[in-house]
Scaffold this motif. Structure first.
Motif, PDB file in Angstrom:
ATOM      1  N   SER A  87       0.858  -1.195   0.000  1.00 44.56           N
ATOM      2  CA  SER A  87       0.000   0.000   0.000  1.00 44.56           C
ATOM      3  C   SER A  87       0.883   1.231   0.000  1.00 44.56           C
ATOM      4  N   PRO A  88       0.402   2.341  -0.587  1.00 44.11           N
ATOM      5  CA  PRO A  88       1.209   3.559  -0.553  1.00 44.11           C
ATOM      6  C   PRO A  88       1.332   4.115   0.867  1.00 44.11           C
ATOM      7  N   ILE A  89       2.487   4.642   1.166  1.00 46.11           N
ATOM      8  CA  ILE A  89       2.728   5.297   2.455  1.00 46.11           C
ATOM      9  C   ILE A  89       3.014   6.763   2.160  1.00 46.11           C
ATOM     10  N   ILE A  90       2.214   7.655   2.756  1.00 44.42           N
ATOM     11  CA  ILE A  90       2.336   9.093   2.496  1.00 44.42           C
ATOM     12  C   ILE A  90       3.288   9.703   3.508  1.00 44.42           C
ATOM     13  N   THR A  91       4.202  10.559   3.027  1.00 41.29           N
ATOM     14  CA  THR A  91       5.063  11.342   3.911  1.00 41.29           C
ATOM     15  C   THR A  91       4.963  12.806   3.497  1.00 41.29           C
ATOM     16  N   GLY A  92       5.324  13.697   4.397  1.00 39.45           N
ATOM     17  CA  GLY A  92       5.359  15.121   4.067  1.00 39.45           C
ATOM     18  C   GLY A  92       4.204  15.919   4.614  1.00 39.45           C
ATOM     19  N   HIS A  93       3.340  15.341   5.417  1.00 42.56           N
ATOM     20  CA  HIS A  93       2.214  16.073   5.992  1.00 42.56           C
ATOM     21  C   HIS A  93       2.642  16.679   7.332  1.00 42.56           C
ATOM     22  N   ILE A  94       2.207  17.905   7.590  1.00 46.04           N
ATOM     23  CA  ILE A  94       2.560  18.580   8.839  1.00 46.04           C
ATOM     24  C   ILE A  94       1.384  19.415   9.320  1.00 46.04           C
ATOM     25  N   ASN A  95       1.306  19.605  10.624  1.00 43.91           N
ATOM     26  CA  ASN A  95       0.323  20.545  11.158  1.00 43.91           C
ATOM     27  C   ASN A  95       0.745  21.950  10.745  1.00 43.91           C
ATOM     28  N   ASP A  96      -0.239  22.845  10.621  1.00 41.11           N
ATOM     29  CA  ASP A  96       0.040  24.207  10.170  1.00 41.11           C
ATOM     30  C   ASP A  96      -0.727  25.185  11.047  1.00 41.11           C
ATOM     31  N   THR A  97      -0.059  26.244  11.472  1.00 38.62           N
ATOM     32  CA  THR A  97      -0.706  27.317  12.228  1.00 38.62           C
ATOM     33  C   THR A  97      -0.657  28.577  11.374  1.00 38.62           C
ATOM     34  N   VAL A  98      -1.835  29.171  11.137  1.00 35.39           N
ATOM     35  CA  VAL A  98      -1.960  30.320  10.256  1.00 35.39           C
ATOM     36  C   VAL A  98      -2.774  31.396  10.972  1.00 35.39           C
ATOM     37  N   CYS A  99      -2.378  32.640  10.842  1.00 35.34           N
ATOM     38  CA  CYS A  99      -3.137  33.746  11.439  1.00 35.34           C
ATOM     39  C   CYS A  99      -4.236  34.188  10.477  1.00 35.34           C
ATOM     40  N   THR A 100      -5.294  34.771  11.016  1.00 31.84           N
ATOM     41  CA  THR A 100      -6.409  35.227  10.190  1.00 31.84           C
ATOM     42  C   THR A 100      -5.922  36.182   9.102  1.00 31.84           C
ATOM     43  N   GLY A 101      -6.489  36.007   7.911  1.00 31.63           N
ATOM     44  CA  GLY A 101      -6.151  36.864   6.784  1.00 31.63           C
ATOM     45  C   GLY A 101      -4.878  36.486   6.065  1.00 31.63           C
ATOM     46  N   ASP A 102      -4.154  35.480   6.553  1.00 26.49           N
ATOM     47  CA  ASP A 102      -2.905  35.038   5.934  1.00 26.49           C
ATOM     48  C   ASP A 102      -3.146  33.774   5.116  1.00 26.49           C
ATOM     49  N   SER A 103      -2.160  33.363   4.359  1.00 25.33           N
ATOM     50  CA  SER A 103      -2.267  32.155   3.531  1.00 25.33           C
ATOM     51  C   SER A 103      -1.566  30.985   4.199  1.00 25.33           C
ATOM     52  N   SER A 104      -2.123  29.805   3.959  1.00 25.95           N
ATOM     53  CA  SER A 104      -1.538  28.577   4.492  1.00 25.95           C
ATOM     54  C   SER A 104      -0.285  28.210   3.704  1.00 25.95           C
ATOM     55  N   LYS A 105       0.430  27.234   4.216  1.00 25.75           N
ATOM     56  CA  LYS A 105       1.558  26.673   3.475  1.00 25.75           C
ATOM     57  C   LYS A 105       0.999  25.715   2.423  1.00 25.75           C
ATOM     58  N   SER A 106       1.705  25.565   1.332  1.00 26.92           N
ATOM     59  CA  SER A 106       1.283  24.571   0.352  1.00 26.92           C
ATOM     60  C   SER A 106       1.795  23.204   0.803  1.00 26.92           C
ATOM     61  N   THR A 107       1.096  22.163   0.410  1.00 25.91           N
ATOM     62  CA  THR A 107       1.496  20.819   0.809  1.00 25.91           C
ATOM     63  C   THR A 107       2.303  20.169  -0.306  1.00 25.91           C
ATOM     64  N   ASN A 108       3.158  19.264   0.073  1.00 27.97           N
ATOM     65  CA  ASN A 108       3.975  18.550  -0.903  1.00 27.97           C
ATOM     66  C   ASN A 108       4.155  17.123  -0.387  1.00 27.97           C
ATOM     67  N   TRP A 109       3.196  16.264  -0.712  1.00 27.69           N
ATOM     68  CA  TRP A 109       3.263  14.898  -0.224  1.00 27.69           C
ATOM     69  C   TRP A 109       4.119  14.054  -1.137  1.00 27.69           C
ATOM     70  N   MET A 110       4.611  12.984  -0.558  1.00 31.12           N
ATOM     71  CA  MET A 110       5.343  11.991  -1.323  1.00 31.12           C
ATOM     72  C   MET A 110       4.786  10.624  -0.941  1.00 31.12           C
ATOM     73  N   SER A 111       4.827   9.705  -1.864  1.00 31.06           N
ATOM     74  CA  SER A 111       4.349   8.359  -1.606  1.00 31.06           C
ATOM     75  C   SER A 111       5.445   7.370  -1.943  1.00 31.06           C
ATOM     76  N   SER A 112       5.358   6.214  -1.303  1.00 29.83           N
ATOM     77  CA  SER A 112       6.325   5.153  -1.562  1.00 29.83           C
ATOM     78  C   SER A 112       6.090   4.482  -2.913  1.00 29.83           C
ATOM     79  N   ILE A 113       4.952   4.767  -3.567  1.00 38.33           N
ATOM     80  CA  ILE A 113       4.613   4.155  -4.853  1.00 38.33           C
ATOM     81  C   ILE A 113       4.429   5.254  -5.895  1.00 38.33           C
ATOM     82  N   PRO A 114       5.202   5.228  -6.967  1.00 38.55           N
ATOM     83  CA  PRO A 114       5.041   6.238  -8.030  1.00 38.55           C
ATOM     84  C   PRO A 114       3.622   6.207  -8.605  1.00 38.55           C
ATOM     85  N   GLY A 115       3.122   7.400  -8.969  1.00 38.85           N
ATOM     86  CA  GLY A 115       1.799   7.499  -9.579  1.00 38.85           C
ATOM     87  C   GLY A 115       0.636   7.449  -8.604  1.00 38.85           C
TER      88      GLY A 115
END
Length: 188
Positions: free
Chosen positions: A4-32
């Motif tokens: 099964s694919p294993i996802i890495t690269g997820h993190i909790n995010d703290t953002v203040c009102t009116g600001d933008s979140s961080k973009s996510t960049n996940w990786m998996s152990s299985i291509p595609g």
């Protein structure tokens, strides 16, 4: 047996009102590997669901509570198998209030100026001035600003001041700007 694919690269995010979140960049152990995701609270500014990576998003400008949260659940599919769901949390925290009092904006050379910049506890105030030639210091960390307006030129001079309220509990900052104009003494 297909893994099964294993996802890495997820993190909790703290953002203040009116600001933008961080973009996510996940990786998996299985291509595609493909992804779907859900958000438990669209009030944070992110839609309730989507496919692919979670997009960067702008949080609301105001929230009534000090903090709201959304739990993001990511599901993956790759190599013919579904991966275990992965979750992370987005915390949206309210920026502090900031107030101005006594901002006359226009002063004559030699006049006394007094400006109060305020915020609610446990907030702190700091400010920067782009032109100390007006008599106002270049910066300060006190909300009570007293100065003597100065202008030794024959034209009006201007200070652009940015005041910031910082809340150490939420780690959020809110800025406001104001301008001070100092007129020269008239020729006699």
């Amino acid at each position: 047996v297909t893994p099964s694919p294993i996802i890495t690269g997820h993190i909790n995010d703290t953002v203040c009102t009116g600001d933008s979140s961080k973009s996510t960049n996940w990786m998996s152990s299985i291509p595609g590997t493909t992804y779907t995701w859900t958000n438990s609270n669209p009030a944070i500014g992110l839609p309730a669901s989507g496919t692919g990576t979670v997009p960067k998003f702008k949080t609301p400008d105001f929230i009534a509570m000090p903090q709201i949260t959304g739990t993001i659940t990511i599901r993956s599919f790759g190599g013919g198998c579904s991966g275990a769901p992965v979750t992370y949390t987005v915390f949206v925290r309210r920026k502090p209030n900031i107030t101005l009092a006594g901002v006359s904006r226009f002063y004559c050379d030699g006049a006394s100026g007094s400006i109060t910049v305020g915020t609610t506890a446990p907030g702190t105030i700091s400010w920067v001035n782009d032109n100390p030639a007006t008599g106002l210091a270049a910066s300060g960390s006190n909300g009570f600003i007293n100065f003597t307006a100065t202008n030794t030129t024959s034209d009006s001079i201007i200070s652009n001041v940015t005041a910031s309220a910082f809340n150490p509990t939420t780690r959020c900052t809110k800025d406001t700007t104001f301008r001070i104009v100092v007129y020269p003494r008239p020729d006699v």
